[in-house]
Design an enzyme around this catalytic site. Structure first.
Site, short mmCIF file in Angstrom:
data_model
loop_
_atom_site.label_atom_id
_atom_site.label_comp_id
_atom_site.label_asym_id
_atom_site.label_seq_id
_atom_site.Cartn_x
_atom_site.Cartn_y
_atom_site.Cartn_z
N LYS A 67 0.38 -1.18 -0.17
CA LYS A 67 -0.38 -0.12 -0.17
C LYS A 67 0.96 1.13 0.13
CE LYS A 67 -4.14 1.69 2.42
NZ LYS A 67 -4.78 2.05 4.09
N SER A 142 -9.50 1.32 2.46
CA SER A 142 -9.06 2.41 1.80
C SER A 142 -7.90 1.48 1.30
CB SER A 142 -8.20 3.71 2.36
OG SER A 142 -7.00 2.63 3.42
N SER A 166 -9.57 -0.33 7.09
CA SER A 166 -9.49 -0.13 5.58
C SER A 166 -8.40 -1.50 4.88
CB SER A 166 -8.40 0.61 5.48
OG SER A 166 -9.02 2.30 6.00
#
Lengths: 472, 471
Positions: A67, A142, A166
């Site tokens: 990420k 997310s 997330s």
């Protein structure tokens, strides 16, 4: 989707370089927009090195996607924000050091909601990531890029971060496994903070075993993170196809109004499956759940308003035309942050302001204590809790983006876990109209072993995790 | 009893940089940057790079506890760090990690020499925080076209010591600062000679009015001057029928005036909240152990000097007012007469050092011992000793060499006797005057003896010799 074990065999037979090249090609051809940066050169170089050295380490030659809010030395790290475009960190996050030491190969940085603020990966400055199961739909967020990469076969495993769901939300929407560990188990050193008191880095994989394998590598004490705990554990050894006698709590509040009927049915079916394997179930009340969302957003935004103050264009990232520093700061931040980030900074600033601090921030902390107590009471009677990860399957791109409140509400089942700091794993447990459904198995503090075991047993006795979207 | 005619109330916030610690307060960067290029002692943590996290330096906590104990404060069982949020280019995270509720120590005092005897100045609190970077301007702050930032200082451990508004004159404020600096130097955690080691913000009001906060004071003399200026300014405002407003003012050291910082006058809301990256620190049990290792502090040492060495309280006070001086004195006194050592270190050496803007580091204790030995054995005169001290400071060398070179050995009695006889013979007028009762005439005869012996004669001996021969 290949598992780590399958890849290990192929790496042994062929080479890591070949595997890495295959994934890179897949990413290049993909329309999912799961990656912000692909580190092609360094990944191939790393693979060749590992091939020449003879595949030492538990993840030798295995590609992994990261990420884009995790600091990677020499690879651009943007948090999907314009304000950090071009920022190349001079240091690796703790988890990256661990992965590299284990032989893993960083193939790229994945798309996300800007600064991890969102549940759909639509607030990214680099455009939305598409859900591999239906490209008109969001992958969740997310950590949408990390989940979509695994579901779409663009990476076997990946890392995300979970502040209020997330990791679990996109795992659920993309039909993969995602783990949010106990607060403090994985060092946050190098994770770019959104809300530091709530978030943890967590792994994604196509199966529970892969998630446990990555977790074993990245967990552990790090003196550079004062909230990191010092306890030894081997999570892979917890993977036993045996839930006999395990007590499962079913928190009624998590099946409340707004929960999709098919989601509820799938999760209840999954609980029945585990009962059939010898687990027992009990209905649990967690009366303060209804306050969790408000408390979560006040705390997260308050912390965010302070955490994001460092992005002023003075040392790195976006720089607008120079003026006096007051003006320059304002211009950089006005041009660099997206709407959702600005909204949360404003709300957080407000909540911490003199005169409102007690009414909002302090009150939210009190609710946080009550939520923790809900979990403590529940875990006095049961080993794990099982509930839907998300109240509904993946929604359409653009469907909720103009209605922030509705987007906030989608986190209703995930945020209590972060407020309490307990671990939770989301595993695929069904489908509705071709879209995956995830259930989360929540455990006591530091009892990842139990939730991994329950998840593993469920996986061993079902086939939801083996299904793949077309073209992956 | 001091009347305090203008109703002056002064409270000071002093930032003491723990520059003797090896590393910064939240990272492992070295604190030894004073001779190195800008931005050469930095890392992701003190640069506030995205993703970096602070870790508390245990030694800094211990030093903070030491200070708390030395200032007679209550040291807490638990302490907590907070974020103070504000934007400034020297602040790489957009907030400063400091303390708010639960400071590490509070409620202490120190005693100083006040306008009318001993004055107890209350210490509100002494808490830990991190130093921001240093801004460098070309020319003055308002005319410079750009600002350079040096983050070497960023993350240095600071102790902010906040006093109660107990001081009633700029002189008392200065004495408070002298005493405070002296105490922290005794604790061996602070070198006051390094740039930026001690910075002062002063709050001052007169006649019960609003207070002004004066920032950017970097020396004790500066504090006294800023406060003197501020009293005059506030009195002038009142005399003209105005009202003193609460505001922040900047001390312009060069012009010795304070200037209103209107641009920054907007009330700050620092939005304090607990630093989520640092867990509350449990320090119960630390204080007693640290107290046991606390060194002798200035007041205690002063009393010991009087008792142990039989020197005057004034000398003891002067000697203990600077740690280095106290250590120097004790070293000298080990091998030389302590009373003579006190006189020569305090009354002569210190003056010569001050005159040259030097510290006692510039003088070897062995040289002082030798000089006192020469004096005690009457081999040199007092004038000769002063000459040796000055020569050592200006040109170096050793006392023996200087004595030889300059011929400072006290001359033998018969040479003085011969010189006295000659002086009497050659100055008949003075002899006549003396015999007529003019005592002062003797002085010119002594002068003549000194001239003949090129100053090597002891003046007192010469005088006695002359009296004997004239008698």
């Amino acid at each position: 989707m290949a598992t780590i074990n399958e890849l290990r065999e192929r790496i042994h037979a062929d080479s890591s370089e070949e595997i890495v090249a295959e994934y890179l090609e897949k990413i290049e051809k993909s329309k999912l927009n799961a990656f912000i940066t692909v580190s092609k050169e360094s990944a191939l170089l790393q693979a060749r090195e590992i091939d020449s050295k003879g595949h030492e380490g538990p993840l030798a030659g295995i590609p992994i996607a990261i990420k884009d809010n995790i600091s990677t030395k020499g690879i651009q790290t943007t948090c999907a924000s314009k304000i950090l475009t071009g920022y190349v960190p001079p240091y690796d996050a703790h988890v990256i050091e661990k992965l590299k030491a284990a032989g893993a190969i960083i193939i790229g940085k994945t798309n996300m909601d800007e600064f991890a603020m969102g549940s759909s990966t639509e607030t990214s400055f680099y455009g939305p990531t598409l859900n591999p199961w239906d490209t008109k739909r969001v992958p969740g967020g997310s950590s949408g890029g990390s989940a979509a990469a695994v579901a779409g076969g663009e990476a076997p495993v990946s890392l995300g971060s979970d502040t209020g769901g997330s990791v679990r939300c996109p795992a659920s929407f993309c039909g993969v496994v995602g783990l949010k560990p106990t607060y403090g188990v994985i060092s946050r050193y190098g994770l770019i903070s959104y809300a530091n008191s709530l978030e943890q880095i967590g792994p994604f994989g196509s199966c529970v075993r892969d998630v446990a394998t990555i977790f074993d590598v990245i967990a552990g004490h790090d003196p550079r993170d004062s909230t990191s705990v010092n306890r030894e554990a081997n999570y892979s050894s917890a993977l036993k196809n045996d839930v006999k006698g395990m007590k499962i709590g079913i928190p009624q509040e998590y099946f409340g109004e707004g929960t999709d009927k098919n989601v509820e049915r799938s999760v209840r079916d999954a609980i029945n499956t585990l009962e059939g394997l010898g687990a027992t179930t009990i209905d649990i009340k967690m009366p303060n759940t209804k306050y969790a969302l408000s408390a979560y957003y006040v705390i997260a935004m308050s912390e965010a308003s302070s955490n994001l103050a460092r992005f002023d264009g003075m040392r790195y990232g976006l720089r607008t035309e120079d003026s006096d520093w007051h003006t320059t700061f304002s211009q950089v931040r006005a041009a660099g942050f997206g709407d959702e980030v600005k909204r949360r900074i404003l709300l957080g600033t407000y909540a911490l302001s003199a005169g409102y601090h007690d009414k909002y921030y302090l009150k939210a902390l009190k609710i946080r204590t009550l939520i923790k107590q809900d979990f403590e009471r529940a875990f006095a009677d049961v080993d794990v809790l099982i509930a839907p990860t998300m109240p509904y399957p993946a929604f359409k791109i653009g469907e909720k983006i103009d209605d922030p409140i509705s987007l906030f509400l989608s986190d209703v089942d995930t945020v209590p876990v972060n407020l309490a700091g307990v671990p939770s794993i989301s595993v695929p447990c069904g489908f509705t109209n071709g879209l995956p459904i995830g259930m989360q198995i929540i455990g006591k503090h530091f009892d990842e072993a139990s939730i991994l075991r329950a998840a593993f047993a469920f996986e061993e006795n079902t086939d939801f995790h083996t299904r793949q979207p077309e073209g992956s | 009893m001091y009347e305090n005619p203008d109703g002056v109330m002064i409270g000071l916030e002093v930032h003491v940089q723990l520059n003797k610690l090896k590393t910064k307060v939240f990272c492992g960067c070295s604190t030894d940057y004073h001779n190195d290029p800008p931005n050469s002692h930095v890392c992701p943590v003190c640069l506030g790079l995205p993703g970096s996290l602070p870790v508390i330096n245990r030694k800094a906590v211990e030093a903070a506890i030491k200070i708390g104990l030395a200032l007679n404060c209550k040291v807490e069982e638990h302490t907590q760090f907070y974020r103070k949020n504000y934007y400034y280019p020297d602040l790489p995270k957009g907030f400063q990690i400091t303390q708010y509720d639960f400071p590490i120590s509070s409620g202490g005092y120190i005693t100083i020499e006040g306008e009318d005897g001993e004055l107890k100045v209350g210490i509100t609190r002494a808490h830990m925080e991190e130093d921001p970077g240093r801004l460098v301007h070309e020319g003055t702050i308002d005319k410079s076209k750009y600002t350079l930032i040096d983050y070497n200082r960023s993350g240095m451990a600071l102790i902010e010591i906040v006093s109660d508004p107990d001081m009633r004159s700029p002189k008392e404020a200065r004495r408070y600062l002298d005493k405070l600096r002296n105490i922290v130097e005794y604790l061996d955690i602070f070198d006051g000679d390094l740039e930026g080691a001690l910075r002062v913000d002063a709050n001052i009001s007169i006649m019960g009015g609003q207070r002004a906060e004066i920032k950017n004071i970097s020396s004790h003399k500066g504090a006294e001057r800023a406060l003197l200026f501020e009293i005059v300014r506030q009195k002038n405002v009142l005399r003209r029928g105005g009202v003193v407003v609460q505001e922040t003012r900047h001390f312009d050291e060069a012009r010795e005036i304070t200037i209103s910082m209107r641009s920054k006058e907007e009330a700050h809301d620092y939005r304090y909240f607990p630093e989520p990256d640092l867990v509350p620190l449990k320090i119960s049990g630390w204080a007693p152990a640290i107290k046991a290792t606390l060194p002798e502090l200035p007041d205690a040492r002063r009393m010991r000097f009087v008792e142990q060495y039989g020197i005057t309280d004034d000398h003891a006070k002067a000697l203990t007012s600077e740690l280095k001086l106290a250590i120097f004195y004790e070293d000298v006194a080990k091998k030389a007469d302590p009373k003579m050592a006190a006189v020569w270190v305090c009354d002569v050496l210190k003056g010569e050092l001050n005159y040259r803007d030097l510290t006692v580091d510039a003088f070897k204790k062995e040289n002082m011992q030798k000089i006192i030995e020469l004096l005690a054995s009457k081999k040199i005169t007092e004038d000769g000793a002063v000459d040796i001290i000055r020569t050592l400071l200006d040109k170096g060398g050793s006392p023996d060499e200087i004595v030889k070179e300059k011929g400072l050995l006290k001359v033998e009695g018969d040479i003085v006797a011969t010189a006295a006889e000659e002086a009497i013979k050659e100055n008949q007028q003075a002899v006549a005057d003396f015999r007529a009762g003019k005592e002062k005439a003797l002085n010119s005869l002594v002068g003549a003896v000194m001239k003949k012996t090129k100053g090597r004669a002891d003046a007192r001996t010469a005088r006695e010799m002359l009296l004997e021969k004239l008698g």
